[in-house]
Design a protein around this motif. Structure first.
Motif, PDB file in Angstrom:
ATOM      1  N   ALA A  61     -16.914  14.160  -9.804  1.00 24.15           N
ATOM      2  CA  ALA A  61     -17.008  12.821 -10.391  1.00 24.15           C
ATOM      3  C   ALA A  61     -17.692  11.919  -9.368  1.00 24.15           C
ATOM      4  N   GLU A  63     -17.250   8.985  -8.207  1.00 26.06           N
ATOM      5  CA  GLU A  63     -16.358   8.322  -7.235  1.00 26.06           C
ATOM      6  C   GLU A  63     -15.861   9.319  -6.183  1.00 26.06           C
ATOM      7  N   PHE A 105      -8.054  18.366 -10.513  1.00 24.57           N
ATOM      8  CA  PHE A 105      -7.959  17.402 -11.610  1.00 24.57           C
ATOM      9  C   PHE A 105      -9.382  17.074 -12.058  1.00 24.57           C
ATOM     10  N   HIS A 107     -11.996  15.030 -15.100  1.00 21.39           N
ATOM     11  CA  HIS A 107     -12.121  13.944 -16.081  1.00 21.39           C
ATOM     12  C   HIS A 107     -13.313  14.270 -16.974  1.00 21.39           C
ATOM     13  N   ARG A 116     -12.442  15.401 -10.427  1.00 19.41           N
ATOM     14  CA  ARG A 116     -12.120  14.113  -9.780  1.00 19.41           C
ATOM     15  C   ARG A 116     -11.231  14.309  -8.553  1.00 19.41           C
ATOM     16  N   ALA A 117     -10.591  15.478  -8.435  1.00 17.26           N
ATOM     17  CA  ALA A 117      -9.788  15.761  -7.235  1.00 17.26           C
ATOM     18  C   ALA A 117      -9.685  17.268  -7.067  1.00 17.26           C
ATOM     19  N   TYR A 128      -0.183  14.243  -6.269  1.00 17.32           N
ATOM     20  CA  TYR A 128      -0.666  15.366  -5.466  1.00 17.32           C
ATOM     21  C   TYR A 128      -1.444  14.837  -4.258  1.00 17.32           C
ATOM     22  N   THR A 134     -11.022  10.888  -6.208  1.00 23.27           N
ATOM     23  CA  THR A 134     -11.666   9.604  -6.529  1.00 23.27           C
ATOM     24  C   THR A 134     -10.902   8.482  -5.842  1.00 23.27           C
TER      25      THR A 134
ATOM     26  N   ASN B  40      -9.810   3.656 -12.315  1.00 25.37           N
ATOM     27  CA  ASN B  40      -9.437   5.010 -11.929  1.00 25.37           C
ATOM     28  C   ASN B  40     -10.648   5.914 -11.691  1.00 25.37           C
ATOM     29  N   GLY B  41     -11.843   5.329 -11.745  1.00 25.24           N
ATOM     30  CA  GLY B  41     -13.041   6.140 -11.522  1.00 25.24           C
ATOM     31  C   GLY B  41     -13.437   6.966 -12.733  1.00 25.24           C
ATOM     32  N   LEU B 159      -1.991  12.493 -15.413  1.00 24.93           N
ATOM     33  CA  LEU B 159      -3.076  13.303 -14.839  1.00 24.93           C
ATOM     34  C   LEU B 159      -4.111  12.414 -14.150  1.00 24.93           C
ATOM     35  N   LEU B 162      -3.096  11.774 -10.782  1.00 25.62           N
ATOM     36  CA  LEU B 162      -2.852  13.007 -10.017  1.00 25.62           C
ATOM     37  C   LEU B 162      -1.361  13.336  -9.931  1.00 25.62           C
TER      38      LEU B 162
END
Lengths: 134, 224
Positions: A61, A63, A105, A107, A116-117, A128, A134, B40-41, B159, B162
């Motif tokens: 993502a 970000e 994670f 998106h 995104r993570a 987490y 992001t 939240n991006g 989600l 996170l």
């Protein structure tokens, strides 16, 4: 975590005007499993694990990519590795993918899923902890 | 046509107000949702995607369930409880289901009575409580819809932040579900109590929800 690769299928597609009934039926399990989530996660982990930083960063993502000083270099130094998918859970435009030793994670952007993570580990009663996010 | 509209103007007015408010909610809600997405991006969603999302559905359903609960309880509780001086109440001493003659059912049904008011057995029993049953059922379905759509919206949010998701059982025991539920209930109960009490002393000329302007405060169960 057992082998549970099933997608929890709840892409909420609720018809608001008829929400009384349709919310029950449609949000309950409105979408089929979305294989592109797992595929994106696998492509990302493979790229990062094989040292192809450019390809990995293109699947991040925006970000998340911006959170790294030098995305193409940093993303391959984190130690991410491809592994067997242990679970995919999708809710709305968000998803969590569990692989051996890692959690990602994602998106859903207009052009598809993006990470995104990544490199995430669970913490009790907290979000987490992730190597990149992001 | 004009006559049809005039004779149904009360229902039509509220249906139009409902649609206008729902449309307004969808536009304002989409803007608020997209602001949160940006923070939240995430990516913004279009209006069509928003109005088919769990986020919009839970916001609609949580208000629906509380409104129908309000009317369901009001219909049922006013059978048994009274408020002296309120046009919303029966007179003290009239509490209860009343006699068949008073309710014009069974052999007391009149030529223009609904067929099931005169019918014997379960049909009369069901019809005698059909308004409460309908409101109660819509309340339960709306509340169930709130729980299902709320679960989806909550897990989407989890989600995005996170965090791990919960199941339906975990969600209906969660603070999020009960906060959404009770914040609506308290306002409905306050509004009903206000209406019952204020209508003892205050008037709205011409409204059937009010006593006649010149009616004494102590007069119960009248409308003007």
């Amino acid at each position: 975590m057992g082998i549970r690769a099933a997608v929890v299928c709840l892409r909420p597609v609720t018809a608001p005007v008829a929400a009384l009934v349709t919310a029950l039926v449609m949000t309950g399990c409105a979408s089929a499993r979305d294989p592109s989530v797992a595929a994106t996660a696998q492509r990302f982990l493979s790229a990062a694990g094989d040292g192809r930083g450019g390809a990995a960063c293109r699947l991040l993502a925006p970000e998340a990519a911006r959170s790294l000083d030098d995305c193409e270099k940093d993303i391959v130094s984190i130690g991410l590795r491809a592994g067997t998918i242990r679970g995919v859970e999708v809710w709305g435009n968000e998803a969590r993918v569990r692989v051996d030793g890692d959690t990602l994670f994602l998106h859903r952007f207009p052009d598809g899923w993006r990470v995104r993570a990544a490199g995430c580990r669970p913490r009790p009663d907290q979000p987490y902890e992730c190597e990149v996010r992001t | 046509m004009k006559r049809l509209i005039r004779e149904n103007s009360l229902s039509l007015c509220f249906l139009l107000l409902f649609l206008a408010a729902l449309a307004g909610q969808s536009v304002a809600g989409a803007a608020a949702f997209n602001a949160e997405q940006a923070a939240n991006g995430g990516s913004p969603v279009g209006w069509a995607e928003y109005v088919t999302s769990s986020s919009f559905a839970v916001d609609v359903a949580e208000n629906w369930q509380s409104e129908y609960l309000q009317f369901f309880l009001y219909i049922l509780i006013t059978v048994w409880l009274v408020q002296r001086g309120s046009p919303e109440s029966k007179k003290p001493g009239e509490e209860g289901l009343e006699t068949d003659a008073e309710q014009k059912v069974g052999r007391y049904a009149e030529p223009g009575s609904p067929a099931w008011a005169a019918a014997p057995g379960w049909r009369r029993a069901v019809y005698s409580h059909s308004l409460g049953i309908a409101m109660g059922l819509i309340f339960l379905l709306s509340w169930l819809a709130q729980s299902v759509a709320g679960l989806a919206a909550y897990n989407t949010e989890q989600l995005a932040q996170l965090e791990d998701t919960v199941g339906w059982g975990g969600y209906v025991a969660s603070p999020d579900f009960w906060n959404r539920t009770l914040q609506n209930w308290q306002s409905e109960f306050l509004a009903v109590a206000s209406m019952v009490l204020l209508s003892i002393f205050l008037r709205q000329r011409g409204s059937p929800q009010s006593k006649k302007v010149g009616d004494p405060h102590a007069k119960t169960a009248s409308s003007g």
